[in-house]
Design a protein around this motif. Structure first.
Motif, short mmCIF file in Angstrom:
data_model
loop_
_atom_site.label_atom_id
_atom_site.label_comp_id
_atom_site.label_asym_id
_atom_site.label_seq_id
_atom_site.Cartn_x
_atom_site.Cartn_y
_atom_site.Cartn_z
N ARG A 62 0.80 -1.23 0.00
CA ARG A 62 0.00 0.00 0.00
C ARG A 62 0.83 1.28 0.00
O ARG A 62 0.58 2.18 -0.80
CB ARG A 62 -0.98 -0.01 1.16
N PRO A 63 1.84 1.44 0.86
CA PRO A 63 2.62 2.69 0.82
C PRO A 63 3.31 2.90 -0.53
O PRO A 63 3.37 4.02 -1.03
CB PRO A 63 3.65 2.52 1.94
N ARG A 64 3.81 1.83 -1.11
CA ARG A 64 4.46 1.96 -2.43
C ARG A 64 3.44 2.31 -3.50
O ARG A 64 3.72 3.12 -4.40
CB ARG A 64 5.22 0.68 -2.78
N PHE A 65 2.26 1.71 -3.43
CA PHE A 65 1.21 2.00 -4.41
C PHE A 65 0.75 3.45 -4.28
O PHE A 65 0.57 4.14 -5.28
CB PHE A 65 0.04 1.03 -4.22
N GLU A 66 0.58 3.92 -3.05
CA GLU A 66 0.17 5.31 -2.83
C GLU A 66 1.21 6.27 -3.38
O GLU A 66 0.88 7.29 -3.99
CB GLU A 66 -0.06 5.58 -1.34
N LEU A 67 2.48 5.96 -3.16
CA LEU A 67 3.57 6.78 -3.69
C LEU A 67 3.52 6.82 -5.22
O LEU A 67 3.67 7.87 -5.84
CB LEU A 67 4.92 6.27 -3.21
N CYS A 91 0.87 6.38 -7.20
CA CYS A 91 -0.27 7.20 -7.62
C CYS A 91 0.02 8.69 -7.44
O CYS A 91 -0.31 9.51 -8.32
CB CYS A 91 -1.53 6.80 -6.85
N ASP A 92 0.66 9.05 -6.33
CA ASP A 92 1.03 10.46 -6.11
C ASP A 92 2.02 10.93 -7.16
O ASP A 92 1.93 12.05 -7.67
CB ASP A 92 1.61 10.66 -4.71
N GLU A 93 3.01 10.08 -7.48
CA GLU A 93 4.00 10.44 -8.50
C GLU A 93 3.34 10.63 -9.87
O GLU A 93 3.71 11.54 -10.62
CB GLU A 93 5.10 9.38 -8.58
N ILE A 94 2.40 9.76 -10.20
CA ILE A 94 1.68 9.90 -11.48
C ILE A 94 0.93 11.23 -11.49
O ILE A 94 1.02 11.99 -12.46
CB ILE A 94 0.72 8.71 -11.69
N ALA A 118 -6.86 -1.69 -8.07
CA ALA A 118 -5.67 -0.85 -8.24
C ALA A 118 -5.58 -0.33 -9.67
O ALA A 118 -5.06 0.76 -9.90
CB ALA A 118 -4.41 -1.64 -7.87
N GLY A 119 -6.10 -1.08 -10.63
CA GLY A 119 -6.10 -0.63 -12.03
C GLY A 119 -6.93 0.63 -12.21
O GLY A 119 -6.49 1.58 -12.87
N THR A 120 -8.11 0.67 -11.62
CA THR A 120 -8.92 1.89 -11.69
C THR A 120 -8.23 3.02 -10.95
O THR A 120 -8.19 4.16 -11.42
CB THR A 120 -10.34 1.65 -11.13
N GLN A 121 -7.66 2.73 -9.80
CA GLN A 121 -6.98 3.77 -9.03
C GLN A 121 -5.80 4.34 -9.82
O GLN A 121 -5.56 5.56 -9.79
CB GLN A 121 -6.51 3.22 -7.69
N LEU A 122 -5.06 3.49 -10.53
CA LEU A 122 -3.96 3.98 -11.37
C LEU A 122 -4.48 4.90 -12.46
O LEU A 122 -3.90 5.95 -12.72
CB LEU A 122 -3.19 2.81 -11.99
N THR A 123 -5.57 4.50 -13.11
CA THR A 123 -6.10 5.34 -14.20
C THR A 123 -6.58 6.68 -13.67
O THR A 123 -6.41 7.70 -14.33
CB THR A 123 -7.24 4.65 -14.97
N VAL A 124 -7.18 6.67 -12.49
CA VAL A 124 -7.69 7.90 -11.89
C VAL A 124 -6.55 8.86 -11.55
O VAL A 124 -6.72 10.08 -11.61
CB VAL A 124 -8.58 7.57 -10.67
N ALA A 125 -5.38 8.33 -11.23
CA ALA A 125 -4.22 9.18 -10.95
C ALA A 125 -3.68 9.83 -12.22
O ALA A 125 -3.03 10.88 -12.15
CB ALA A 125 -3.12 8.36 -10.26
N CYS A 126 -3.94 9.23 -13.38
CA CYS A 126 -3.46 9.78 -14.65
C CYS A 126 -4.26 11.02 -15.03
O CYS A 126 -5.38 11.22 -14.57
CB CYS A 126 -3.58 8.73 -15.75
N ASP A 127 -3.70 11.81 -15.91
CA ASP A 127 -4.36 13.04 -16.35
C ASP A 127 -5.50 12.76 -17.32
O ASP A 127 -6.50 13.47 -17.33
CB ASP A 127 -3.35 13.97 -17.02
N PHE A 128 -5.32 11.75 -18.14
CA PHE A 128 -6.31 11.40 -19.16
C PHE A 128 -6.48 9.89 -19.20
O PHE A 128 -5.53 9.16 -18.95
CB PHE A 128 -5.86 11.89 -20.55
N ARG A 129 -7.69 9.45 -19.54
CA ARG A 129 -7.98 8.02 -19.69
C ARG A 129 -8.59 7.80 -21.06
O ARG A 129 -9.70 8.28 -21.34
CB ARG A 129 -8.95 7.56 -18.58
N VAL A 130 -7.85 7.10 -21.91
CA VAL A 130 -8.30 6.73 -23.25
C VAL A 130 -8.76 5.28 -23.14
O VAL A 130 -7.98 4.42 -22.76
CB VAL A 130 -7.15 6.89 -24.27
N ALA A 131 -10.03 5.02 -23.45
CA ALA A 131 -10.59 3.69 -23.22
C ALA A 131 -11.04 3.04 -24.52
O ALA A 131 -11.77 3.64 -25.30
CB ALA A 131 -11.76 3.77 -22.24
#
Length: 169
Positions: free
Chosen positions: A36-41, A43-46, A64-77
């Protein structure tokens, strides 16, 4: 601009909850969770990376896949993209930062619906909710074209606007 994509049939099917539990990494046995701490880091870095980051979502982006996409600026699906956070089914609580990111994209009512029910949404519903930036047919190629479009613009202006929008949220 950066394109963030997965290999195989899924963008990211989430964290391996079973393995984390079997390895006694904090989910069922009370020890400290190192994921979790590494994953949070990550997402914050993204979220705070100076260059715009585009998630090229094909297939499932779950947990975690949705959380990663939400951290991104844009989501192309692509047509087979699926989003969802099954945390309520698994007894896992998302970090405040990841909840905030989701609320900012889809609003509080839709975020509650997704988080409390743990339901999955297809690309079209995700687009209606505001989770998807662009619906495309060829996920990777269209994401790269989008990144190229952004890369052709004034980089300092792009970075400044990205930072300003992030600070507003």
């Amino acid at each position: 601009a950066i394109v963030f994509a997965g290999e195989g049939s899924a963008f990211c099917a989430g964290a391996d909850i079973v393995r984390r539990t079997e390895e006694h990494t904090g989910l069922a046995h009370g020890s400290e969770d190192s994921f979790r701490p590494r994953f949070e880091l990550l997402c914050d870095e993204i979220e705070h990376h100076p260059a715009p980051i585009i998630a090229a979502v094909h297939g499932p982006a779950i947990g975690a896949g949705t959380q990663l996409t939400v951290a991104c600026d844009f989501r192309v699906a692509g047509p087979d993209a699926v989003f969802g956070v099954p945390a309520s089914k698994l007894g896992i609580v998302l970090s405040p930062a990841n909840v905030r990111r989701l609320v900012q994209l889809v609003g509080p009512h839709n975020a509650k619906d997704l988080l409390v029910t743990s339901r999955y949404v297809d690309r079209d519903e995700a687009n209606r909710l505001g989770l998807v930036t662009r619906c495309v047919e060829d996920t990777r190629a269209d994401a790269i074209a989008f990144a190229s479009e952004i890369a052709s613009l004034a980089p300092i202006t792009v970075q400044s606007h990205k930072r300003a929008v992030t600070l507003c949220n």
